[in-house]
Design an enzyme around this catalytic site. Structure first.
Site, PDB file in Angstrom:
ATOM      1  N   PRO A 417     -77.687 -51.799  23.489  1.00  0.00           N
ATOM      2  CA  PRO A 417     -77.385 -51.266  22.145  1.00  0.00           C
ATOM      3  C   PRO A 417     -78.443 -50.262  21.681  1.00  0.00           C
ATOM      4  O   PRO A 417     -79.628 -50.403  21.986  1.00  0.00           O
ATOM      5  CB  PRO A 417     -77.393 -52.515  21.254  1.00  0.00           C
ATOM      6  N   VAL A 419     -78.797 -46.967  22.356  1.00  0.00           N
ATOM      7  CA  VAL A 419     -79.261 -45.869  23.204  1.00  0.00           C
ATOM      8  C   VAL A 419     -78.450 -44.599  22.989  1.00  0.00           C
ATOM      9  O   VAL A 419     -78.702 -43.595  23.653  1.00  0.00           O
ATOM     10  CB  VAL A 419     -79.219 -46.278  24.693  1.00  0.00           C
ATOM     11  N   GLY A 420     -77.452 -44.628  22.084  1.00  0.00           N
ATOM     12  CA  GLY A 420     -76.732 -43.410  21.738  1.00  0.00           C
ATOM     13  C   GLY A 420     -75.405 -43.241  22.429  1.00  0.00           C
ATOM     14  O   GLY A 420     -74.955 -42.104  22.613  1.00  0.00           O
ATOM     15  N   THR A 422     -72.279 -44.199  21.378  1.00  0.00           N
ATOM     16  CA  THR A 422     -71.239 -43.750  20.453  1.00  0.00           C
ATOM     17  C   THR A 422     -71.507 -42.344  19.943  1.00  0.00           C
ATOM     18  O   THR A 422     -70.595 -41.499  19.881  1.00  0.00           O
ATOM     19  CB  THR A 422     -71.144 -44.731  19.270  1.00  0.00           C
ATOM     20  N   SER A 756     -82.457 -62.716  40.183  1.00  0.00           N
ATOM     21  CA  SER A 756     -83.609 -61.884  40.494  1.00  0.00           C
ATOM     22  C   SER A 756     -84.941 -62.617  40.392  1.00  0.00           C
ATOM     23  O   SER A 756     -85.992 -62.036  40.674  1.00  0.00           O
ATOM     24  CB  SER A 756     -83.641 -60.661  39.585  1.00  0.00           C
ATOM     25  N   LYS A 799     -87.012 -53.165  33.941  1.00  0.00           N
ATOM     26  CA  LYS A 799     -88.056 -54.084  34.378  1.00  0.00           C
ATOM     27  C   LYS A 799     -89.372 -53.351  34.647  1.00  0.00           C
ATOM     28  O   LYS A 799     -90.454 -53.828  34.267  1.00  0.00           O
ATOM     29  CB  LYS A 799     -87.598 -54.828  35.628  1.00  0.00           C
TER      30      LYS A 799
END
Length: 874
Positions: A417, A419-420, A422, A756, A799
């Protein structure tokens, strides 16, 4: 005793008692109606006047006059109607007590609420009050019966709402045998009434028996007049005719006309019924109404047309840009609509359907000539970074420049959420010169939301796709499916399955909405979908889209976005652009990002910046810096300062204590503790894995930390590998059997899952059994197998950024994830050594700086490629 008690009463109380005693003494059996209402108190000074009024109105020729609107009462007729407030006064009460006789006079001007004597007709009907009713809303109703006609001689009382008049009664004498014409008219009128009864289906046959027994022509005429189709003024004129012969002739003419109307109606019924079927019955009623109005002379010839008239819709359909197939459907529906009654529900359903067909922008396109330089500048201006996405958009524009027609691509932006994703869709629409439409899919569980409802349902409407085309006004907009991974499904259908046709370039050229039921060409629409989690999207739907991953922003990228986009937007949005020149140093901005936000995107950062600007705005307002309320221009009352620099101390003052304390990396780690790396929806994070052993034991194995099934299996795989290869790992096999091992993942309130952590769990257990500590600046990620292979995992960029933020110097990643290093910023790789490994032998060599020989088969690069798979990230 009673006299003494009455002496103590006040004058007002004595009057109430006298009125009450008078009411009790009334002979209630003679009253036609009992009225449930409060007794009005008559003051002493009006008592004599009231008694005289009762005496005057009790005379035979003196009547209480009640005005009525649009009503003419004839003798022998019973009439119910809504009574006015004049029925509440004491005059009506006295009229009921005296015998229930009042005079009904029609008003000349029905719009007058308080008529005077001059505004009333002179001829009326004496009526007997049968009943007065009070309704729950405090209004009154009355049922009266006409007795005989009268004519006003003169008014005795003309007080407001209290009329009394001296009247002359008009009597109708029965026709003598010598007056043959009156007798003939009476018999003819009786025959006409019988004929009207036979023509009217609503009058029972028993009425004809009653008409046969009526011998008085005047009585029969008075019964007929109220049912004739004439207005109240014509009825009043009939009431005023005193000559019996003339009145009977007039009624005979009106009755003859009524018979003709009934005959025409019957003829229309027979003619129309023979020509029209079941589908045209509503049209028949409409035509019947027109013919009846024409025969009665009530149709003035004027025609009214509205925007919903079928002829107007037909003209719009012929002038629209619909395809031939769609135009044929629209014309057929318009023709069907013309056969309906305008007020019927089916008419409105057809009208809404045709309106939707006309609102769809058939053959309308908005994209202009492609300009790659302008498009690139727009994308760079609106978003920092995201080079992969920009590269894909520019490639699409380049192909469009070479080929005029190109099927629209379907891009899927996947990322955390903020990060641009939309806002990137809006920038793409702006760069393409197309309209933009956003469809929120979060929580949508009904298939009809996408494909529309069928017209058989009440309140049916088109789906979100057709609605987006209508709002965009073109057939080639940029449509953004927001939160496609949060679609739900239940018994009403699976909306993700409905998107399969929409997002397939080979099928969406003939997409059919259930409501419109005509093909919609979606091949030129640029579809964009956004999601936070790729694995929650059904595979068939995911296969139809081109996946573009948007990773977390680095500290440098967040700093650039904050200065170039977020801070100017927040200053403008809070009205501080004209008040002060607010500035912030780069160091202050980085500290704000580092200590007050822990996210992959910049949404929380924008909220924190807004908190800083709000605090500064409060300072300026408290200091007296307000805008003048001048209509021409807005000026500051005081001179604004040239600039306002925000320091780190002020940020702490405005936002409060630091939210995320910077945990310093320890210089050394205890035995059995190792540093792992995890991926979260808000970005990467550092995760410590702790192990503890107890002896003597029985080889028990325990796991804590709210772990998912995949993570538990990964740790158990590492423990199984150590037990089967204890010597090769440098572990005493007897200690593995005689000790109880416990592994804990801190932050137990947070759910953890994914494969992981296998490498980190393996090193933690080896460190515990061998008694050797792991370096504190070493972190690792990767999935392991029972053969000692290290498999690829996801979220490598997040990470590594988390490890760099925490001060890690060396990171072990799977060899197959080496290709992900291209996305890592160069400044991060310079300060941190990333080492791809393919086997646990390499992991042990690096971790303990000692090469261990293992009997496991050496894995070649080709075999690693063949055994590569796709795994879910943590």
């Amino acid at each position: 005793m009673e006299d003494k008690k009455s002496d103590r009463l006040s004058p007002n109380e004595k009057n109430k008692k006298q009125v009450k005693d008078h009411v009790i003494k009334l002979d209630t059996e003679k009253l036609p109606v009992v009225i449930n209402k409060k007794v009005r108190v008559i003051p002493n000074k009006y008592k004599e006047i009231s008694e005289k009024s009762d005496e005057i109105e009790s005379k035979e020729n003196i009547l209480k006059i009640v005005p009525v609107k649009n009503i003419v009462l004839f003798p022998h007729n019973v009439l119910p109607f809504t009574a006015g407030k004049e029925w509440t006064n004491e005059s009506v009460d006295r009229a009921i007590r005296i015998g229930g006789k009042i005079g009904i006079l029609a008003q000349i001007n029905p719009e007058s609420n308080s008529p005077e004597a001059s505004e009333l007709y002179s001829v009326g009907t004496e009526a007997k009050i049968l009943k007065i009713m009070k309704f729950p809303d405090n209004t009154y109703g009355a049922v009266i019966q006409g007795m005989r006609r009268f004519k006003i001689r003169n008014f005795i009382s003309i007080e407001k709402e209290r009329f009394s008049a001296d009247v002359e009664y008009l009597s109708d004498f029965p026709p003598t045998e010598e007056n043959i014409e009156v007798v003939a008219i009476g018999k003819a009128m009786k025959q006409l009434v019988q004929k009207a009864i036979s023509l009217s289906p609503n009058i029972p046959n028993e009425v004809s028996l009653f008409i046969d027994n009526v011998q008085d022509s005047s009585y029969l005429a008075d019964l007929i007049v109220p049912y004739l189709s004439i207005d109240f003024r014509s009825k009043q004129s009939l009431l005023e005719i005193n000559d019996l012969e003339e009145r009977l002739k007039r009624v005979h003419v009106l009755l003859t006309r009524e018979i003709e109307v009934l005959e025409v109606s019957q003829k229309i019924n027979s003619d129309v019924r023979s020509e029209m079927g079941k589908q045209q019955r509503k049209y028949y009623v409409k035509e019947q109404l027109k013919l009846l109005q024409k025969e009665l002379g009530e149709l003035d010839g004027r025609t009214t047309q509205s925007s919903g008239d079928p002829s107007e819709l037909l003209e719009k359909i012929l002038n629209s840009k619909m395809s031939a197939e769609v135009r044929e459907v629209a014309l057929r529906e318009a023709e069907r609509m013309g056969l309906m009654q305008p007020g019927s529900p089916e008419f409105m359903v057809s009208h809404t359907y045709l309106t939707w067909l006309l609102d769809i922008p058939w053959e309308t396109h908005t994209q202009n000539e492609v300009n790659l330089k302008e498009a690139k500048s727009i994308l760079d201006l609106d978003h920092h970074g995201l080079e992969k996405v920009k590269k894909r958009i520019l490639e699409f524009l380049a192909v469009c420049a070479l080929k005029n027609s190109l099927k629209g691509p379907i891009l899927l932006f996947v990322g955390p959420p903020g990060v641009g994703k939309t806002s990137l869709g809006k920038s793409i629409a702006k760069a393409l010169g197309r309209k933009f439409a956003r469809i929120a899919l979060g929580g949508v569980r009904d298939e009809a939301e996408i494909r529309g409802h069928r017209r058989t349902y009440i309140g049916s409407m088109p789906g979100k796709i057709a609605d987006a085309l209508k709002k965009a006004g073109s057939m080639d907009p940029v449509i953004l499916f927001d939160e496609v991974d949060k679609l739900a499904n239940d018994g009403r259908g699976d909306p993700s399955s409905a998107l399969l046709e929409v997002l397939d370039p080979e099928q969406n050229s003939t997409f059919t909405d259930h409501y419109l039921n005509v093909p919609l060409d979606l091949s030129k629409v640029f579809f964009i979908a956004t999601a936070n989690n790729l694995h929650s999207i059904p595979p068939p739907l995911r296969d139809r889209m081109e996946i573009v991953e948007l990773s977390s922003y680095t500290l440098e990228e967040k700093t650039h976005i904050a200065f170039e986009h977020l801070l100017p937007q927040v200053i403008e949005g809070h009205g501080m652009a004209e008040v002060a020149d607010i500035k912030m140093t780069e160091e202050t901005m980085k500290n704000l990002i580092h200590f007050y936000t822990r996210e992959a995107g910049v949404r929380q950062l924008k909220r924190e910046l807004a908190g800083v600007i709000r605090s500064i705005a409060r300072e300026f307002v408290e200091a007296g810096y307000v805008k003048a309320s001048d209509k021409s221009e807005q000026e500051l009352v005081k001179v604004k300062p040239p600039e306002r620099v925000v320091t780190l101390e002020e940020v702490k003052k405005f936002l409060g204590p630091i939210i995320f304390s910077d945990r310093k990396r320890p210089q050394e780690l205890p035995v059995g503790v190792v540093t792992g790396l995890a991926w979260t929806p808000n970005g990467g994070d550092v995760l410590y894995i702790e192990t503890a052993s107890s002896a003597p034991g029985s080889g028990k194995f325990g796991l804590t930390g709210q772990l998912g099934e995949v993570m538990k299996e990964s740790v158990q795989t590492a423990f199984a590998y150590i037990r089967s290869n204890a010597k090769l790992c440098g572990v005493d096999s007897r200690s593995v059997i005689k000790k109880d091992l416990h592994i804990h993942f801190p932050e137990g309130a947070v759910k953890k899952d994914g494969p992981s952590a296998g490498v980190a769990a393996f090193l933690g257990m080896v460190s515990q059994f061998t008694g050797k500590a792991i370096a504190s600046d070493l972190a690792m990620t990767g999935e392991i197998s029972l053969r000692g292979e290290i498999l690829a995992v996801g979220g490598i960029k997040e990470k590594l950024l988390a490890a760099h933020r925490y001060g890690i110097k060396k990171v072990l990643i799977p060899f197959e994830n080496e290709r992900d290093l291209e996305e890592i910023p160069a400044e991060v790789l310079k300060e941190m050594k990333v080492m791809p490994v393919s086997t646990l032998n390499e992991v042990l060599s690096i971790a303990f700086e000692k090469k261990k020989k293992m009997n496991s088969k050496k894995v070649t690069k080709a075999s690693r490629v063949n055994s590569s798979r796709t795994y879910k990230r943590i």
